[in-house]
Design an enzyme around this catalytic site. Structure first.
Site, PDB file in Angstrom:
ATOM      1  N   THR A  20       4.366  -1.200  -3.885  1.00 38.94           N
ATOM      2  CA  THR A  20       2.534  -2.389  -4.298  1.00 38.94           C
ATOM      3  C   THR A  20       2.730  -2.655  -5.731  1.00 38.94           C
ATOM      4  O   THR A  20       4.002  -3.027  -6.258  1.00 38.94           O
ATOM      5  CB  THR A  20       2.041  -0.816  -3.982  1.00 38.94           C
ATOM      6  OG1 THR A  20       0.822  -1.762  -3.906  1.00 38.94           O
ATOM      7  CG2 THR A  20       2.302  -0.459  -5.332  1.00 38.94           C
ATOM      8  N   LYS A  52      -4.422   1.684  -1.557  1.00 42.24           N
ATOM      9  CA  LYS A  52      -3.788   3.010  -2.493  1.00 42.24           C
ATOM     10  C   LYS A  52      -4.469   2.305  -4.214  1.00 42.24           C
ATOM     11  O   LYS A  52      -4.488   2.383  -4.897  1.00 42.24           O
ATOM     12  CB  LYS A  52      -2.301   1.774  -3.179  1.00 42.24           C
ATOM     13  CG  LYS A  52      -1.664   1.628  -1.708  1.00 42.24           C
ATOM     14  CD  LYS A  52       0.375   0.579  -2.285  1.00 42.24           C
ATOM     15  CE  LYS A  52       0.042  -0.389  -0.964  1.00 42.24           C
ATOM     16  NZ  LYS A  52       0.856  -0.773  -1.119  1.00 42.24           N
ATOM     17  N   GLY A  64      -5.693   3.735  -8.232  1.00 40.63           N
ATOM     18  CA  GLY A  64      -4.443   3.071  -7.926  1.00 40.63           C
ATOM     19  C   GLY A  64      -3.345   3.625  -8.162  1.00 40.63           C
ATOM     20  O   GLY A  64      -3.046   3.876  -9.138  1.00 40.63           O
ATOM     21  N   SER A 143       6.312  -2.378  -7.479  1.00 43.15           N
ATOM     22  CA  SER A 143       7.101  -2.915  -7.383  1.00 43.15           C
ATOM     23  C   SER A 143       7.722  -4.741  -8.255  1.00 43.15           C
ATOM     24  O   SER A 143       8.127  -5.544  -8.919  1.00 43.15           O
ATOM     25  CB  SER A 143       7.800  -3.460  -6.793  1.00 43.15           C
ATOM     26  OG  SER A 143       8.311  -2.126  -5.806  1.00 43.15           O
TER      27      SER A 143
END
Length: 192
Positions: A20, A52, A64, A143
């Site tokens: 994510t 998320k 989140g 990421s």
């Protein structure tokens, strides 16, 4: 799906889950939190529409996560409990959660990070005990977090509102980061 996606690497380590990009922007009386839907295991996309980003505390808080999904849900549940214990005190609830996260043997193994916000404050939470408020109105994790953060910072001084910045910065991150897609979930609150 190929079994190779689930094979250990040369050192016997299990494949790494990449999950994510989460971006938060506070601007113009609003705080907006956006997250993509991609979950990857190794080099394989496992899911493209994971959710998320969600509302907590009866809609008064948005949050989140990036990291292991089960771990993040555990942390969301714990944060909900802290918010019930300390209603209207997001910072205090987060500090208490991170204390538990660092000291509890079970929680210490959880691998996730969170961004949370209410009308007044935006915070980043980590398992190393961090409860950080951004210097500016922008924070990102995951990421593709650094790509989204850089894009949002470049856009924040312009005419775009908070939601438009989140959408554009997340699109830029999705163009650069292979672990980020364009399937967004957006939540927003009007600031105090």
């Amino acid at each position: 799906m190929s079994q190779d996606a689930f094979r250990s690497d040369d050192r016997g380590n299990p494949p790494q889950m990449h999950a994510t990009t989460i971006l938060m922007v506070r601007k113009g009386g609003r705080v907006v939190l956006g997250g993509d839907g991609q979950v990857s295991l190794g080099q394989t996309i496992v899911k493209g529409n994971a959710r998320k980003v969600r509302r907590l505390a009866k809609g008064a808080v948005i949050g989140g996560f990036a990291g292991a999904t089960a771990d993040a849900f555990t942390l969301f549940e714990r944060l909900e409990a802290k918010l019930e214990q300390y209603p209207g005190q997001l910072t205090r609830a987060c500090v208490e959660l991170t204390k538990d996260w660092r000291t509890d043997r079970y929680l210490r193994r959880l691998e996730a990070m969170m961004l949370v916000a209410d009308r007044d404050v935006s915070l980043l939470l980590s398992g190393s005990g961090d409860v950080l408020e951004p210097e500016s109105g922008v924070m990102a994790i995951g990421s593709g977090g650094n790509y989204a953060l850089a894009a949002a910072r470049a856009l924040e001084d312009g005419e775009l509102d908070a939601e438009a910045i989140v959408r554009r910065a997340m699109a830029i991150a999705a163009e650069i980061c292979v672990y980020t897609n364009g399937n967004l979930v957006i939540e927003a609150l009007d600031a105090a």
